[in-house]
Enzyme design. Structure first.
Site, PDB file in Angstrom:
ATOM      1  N   GLU A   1      42.453 -47.550   2.972  1.00 44.21           N
ATOM      2  CA  GLU A   1      41.192 -47.577   2.230  1.00 44.21           C
ATOM      3  C   GLU A   1      40.196 -46.516   2.680  1.00 44.21           C
ATOM      4  O   GLU A   1      39.114 -46.842   3.198  1.00 44.21           O
ATOM      5  CB  GLU A   1      40.559 -48.977   2.324  1.00 44.21           C
ATOM      6  CG  GLU A   1      41.462 -50.068   1.780  1.00 44.21           C
ATOM      7  CD  GLU A   1      40.744 -51.416   1.619  1.00 44.21           C
ATOM      8  OE1 GLU A   1      39.575 -51.514   1.979  1.00 44.21           O
ATOM      9  OE2 GLU A   1      41.381 -52.354   1.105  1.00 44.21           O
TER      10      GLU A   1
ATOM     11  N   GLU B   1      47.718 -54.985   0.183  1.00 49.10           N
ATOM     12  CA  GLU B   1      46.793 -56.068   0.549  1.00 49.10           C
ATOM     13  C   GLU B   1      46.410 -56.822  -0.705  1.00 49.10           C
ATOM     14  O   GLU B   1      46.104 -56.213  -1.731  1.00 49.10           O
ATOM     15  CB  GLU B   1      45.472 -55.559   1.156  1.00 49.10           C
ATOM     16  CG  GLU B   1      45.542 -55.120   2.582  1.00 49.10           C
ATOM     17  CD  GLU B   1      44.183 -54.679   3.134  1.00 49.10           C
ATOM     18  OE1 GLU B   1      43.124 -55.116   2.618  1.00 49.10           O
ATOM     19  OE2 GLU B   1      44.189 -53.900   4.091  1.00 49.10           O
TER      20      GLU B   1
HETATM   21  C1  PNW Z   1      39.822 -54.531   3.130  1.00 50.09           C
HETATM   22  N1  PNW Z   1      34.295 -53.745  -0.083  1.00 50.09           N
HETATM   23  O1  PNW Z   1      38.468 -54.344   3.405  1.00 50.09           O
HETATM   24  C2  PNW Z   1      40.489 -54.135   4.432  1.00 50.09           C
HETATM   25  O2  PNW Z   1      41.558 -53.261   4.308  1.00 50.09           O
HETATM   26  C3  PNW Z   1      40.791 -55.302   5.317  1.00 50.09           C
HETATM   27  O3  PNW Z   1      40.790 -54.872   6.648  1.00 50.09           O
HETATM   28  C4  PNW Z   1      39.814 -56.427   5.040  1.00 50.09           C
HETATM   29  O4  PNW Z   1      39.888 -57.461   5.961  1.00 50.09           O
HETATM   30  C5  PNW Z   1      40.076 -56.907   3.621  1.00 50.09           C
HETATM   31  O5  PNW Z   1      40.020 -55.833   2.700  1.00 50.09           O
HETATM   32  C6  PNW Z   1      39.145 -58.012   3.148  1.00 50.09           C
HETATM   33  O6  PNW Z   1      37.822 -57.550   3.104  1.00 50.09           O
HETATM   34  C7  PNW Z   1      37.477 -54.226   2.478  1.00 50.09           C
HETATM   35  O7  PNW Z   1      33.161 -54.005   0.299  1.00 50.09           O
HETATM   36  C8  PNW Z   1      36.189 -54.463   2.926  1.00 50.09           C
HETATM   37  O8  PNW Z   1      34.511 -53.330  -1.247  1.00 50.09           O
HETATM   38  C9  PNW Z   1      35.125 -54.304   2.081  1.00 50.09           C
HETATM   39  C10 PNW Z   1      35.371 -53.900   0.777  1.00 50.09           C
HETATM   40  C11 PNW Z   1      36.656 -53.666   0.328  1.00 50.09           C
HETATM   41  C12 PNW Z   1      37.713 -53.835   1.190  1.00 50.09           C
END
Ligand code: PNW
Length: 488
Positions: free
Chosen positions: A180, A386
């Site tokens: 990401e 994921e």
């Molecule tokens: C992803 N947003 O994080 C990550 O790859 C993981 O480590 C995380 O635990 C999981 O998704 C759940 O959040 C994100 O704000 C964190 O758009 C924030 C965002 C998107 C993905």
């Protein structure tokens, strides 16, 4: 189960991989053991006010000491593939120079244990824990201030990728360069809700480019060290972005967010370009002179797979809503926008029930994204690297954890994956986020994404009913109905 019931279950293609995913900083703990130095997430989480409850990854799930038990747990649940990340400051503490053997040994032992249990490892090289040294220690006069806005960080990543490939390449086939990069660039340097917490739109765009460059250099390093032996890809979090209405302003808002969320990465990685509209939309902010001649040939490396991380869709409109109101873009009520040059776009709550993250449940976004990549990158296999949800899980009297909401979430999204496959998407596997509850970044331990419940006081692991449901799906290759049938 009767024949009619089983005939109604959706069947996945033979060889489809059923996996689970984690990331180093979210589960390992042991942050100052065996030569590891702080990453930007150690620094950020220790800064008051940055992470809910003042939580840090100091102990997390103590996976650094409990990895053998965790692998056995995965084997018991019939997990066929495990995506984990390597902690850069554990293997190369300053982000430069020689590797720390003990750090590499940890991952070699982990991989051996996975293989011994028939679990396919997938390594993510970078899941957000940049060595703090690379953020702080910069030649004086450097305008970018260190970290990903600094071009040199991409070259440091290339070196690190070569080190890890050399240490694990004899036993790991599947490699993801970055996890990401949108979050790293735009939450880390734009809105500042992720480490290192900077809030500078130019820094965020520079970071995005240097992450693209790092991906290309890292892919190149992997294939140089492991010729013909590495399956190399990247894990993106594409936004399934929808216009609120068909009004021109809303369609334009959709185009602009698509550029900043999706095409800023897929352009360089898949096509070797930054699209004209992205450059034009951000022209007031930067002239993009940090993109050097030849960079876009480096960023465009062949991909053996694209990893899609998906949670929830986004709905946007072009005119600020009169009420102002909280943002519904899933990035918290950030003071600073993660969207350089598009901070006037409004985000609206998409229809659907909300998870504990306040993210709406809408599996159709996953089908859409898988089909979009199928069209955009024909012939490149896809993996859902994921997908999952946080719910307010609580152990019952007997210690069991019932999470029917998560089962429904997973069932809905696996149905969406199946639908994409039926429509021609070449999806080879699915990694549930996450194997176990863990440090959920800015939310600390308050949000539980695990299929396995973690009691942070005792570090006891308890598979939730969703873990048992997922085990049945993985064992049969068929989507079981979304109930807790068969539970004790
Ligand atoms: C992803 N947003 O994080 C990550 O790859 C993981 O480590 C995380 O635990 C999981 O998704 C759940 O959040 C994100 O704000 C964190 O758009 C924030 C965002 C998107 C993905």
């Amino acid at each position: 189960m009767s024949d009619t019931q089983s005939a109604a279950n959706l069947r996945f293609p033979p060889g489809f991989r059923w996996g689970a995913a984690t990331a180093a900083y979210q589960i390992e703990g042991a942050v100052s053991e065996d030569g590891r130095t702080p990453s930007i997430w150690d620094t950020f989480s220790r800064t008051p006010g940055k992470v809910l409850g003042g939580d840090t990854g100091d102990v997390a799930c103590d996976h650094y000491h409990r990895w053998r038990d965790d692998v056995r747990l995965m084997a018991d649940l019939g997990i066929g593939a495990y995506r984990f990340s390597v902690s850069w400051p554990r293997v190369q503490p300053t982000g430069r120079g020689p590797a720390v053997q003990r750090g590499l040994d940890f991952y070699r032992a982990l991989v051996d244990e996975l293989l011994a249990h028939g679990i396919t490892p997938m390594v993510t090289l970078y899941h957000w824990d940049l060595p703090q040294e690379l953020e702080s220690a910069f030649p004086s006069g450097s305008p970018a201030g260190g970290g990903w806005p600094e071009r040199d960080t991409a070259y440091r990543f290339e070196e690190y990728a070569g080190i890890v490939a050399g240490a694990l390449g004899d036993r790991v086939e599947w490699w993801a360069t970055l996890n990401e990069p949108w979050c790293s660039a735009f939450l880390g340097y734009g809105s500042g809700v992720h480490a290192p917490g900077r809030t500078d739109p130019v820094a965020a765009l520079r970071a995005a480019h240097h992450l693209n460059l790092a991906h290309g250099l890292g892919a190149w390093a992997l294939r140089t060290v492991l010729p013909g032996r590495a399956q190399v890809g990247v894990c993106l979090n594409p936004s399934a972005v929808r216009p609120l209405t068909d009004a021109p302003a809303d369609l334009d808002a959709r185009r602009r967010i698509d550029a900043l969320a999706n095409r800023v990465f897929t352009g360089p990685m898949l096509r070797g370009t930054y699209d004209h509209d992205l450059l034009a939309d951000t022209a007031r902010i930067t002239d993009w002179s940090f993109v050097h001649d030849g960079d876009l040939a480096v960023t465009r490396q062949p991909l053996d797979f694209i990893g899609v991380n998906y949670y929830s869709p986004a709905v946007v409109s072009g005119s600020a809503d009169a009420a102002g109101g909280p943002r519904h873009d899933g990035h918290g009520a950030a003071e600073h926008s993660p969207w350089p040059g598009a901070d006037d776009v409004s985000f609206h709550r998409a229809p659907g029930e909300l998870t504990a993250m306040d993210w709406p449940v809408d599996p159709t976004g996953l089908t859409d994204l898988l089909l979009e990549y199928t069209a955009e990158a024909p012939g490149v296999p896809l993996l859902v690297t994921e997908n999952g949800a946080a719910y307010d899980d609580k152990p019952g009297a007997a210690g069991q954890v019932h999470d029917p909401d998560r089962i429904r979430y997973l069932h809905g999204h696996l149905t969406a994956v199946h639908e994409a496959i039926m429509s021609g998407a070449d999806v080879r596997g699915y990694f549930l986020w996450s194997l176990m509850d863990n440090f959920e970044w800015a939310y600390g331990y308050s949000k539980r994404f695990g299929a396995v419940y973690v009691d942070y006081g005792t570090q006891a692991r308890t598979p939730k009913s969703s873990a048992r449901w997922y085990a049945r799906v993985a064992a049969s290759g068929e989507l079981a109905p979304p109930d807790e049938e068969g539970e004790d």
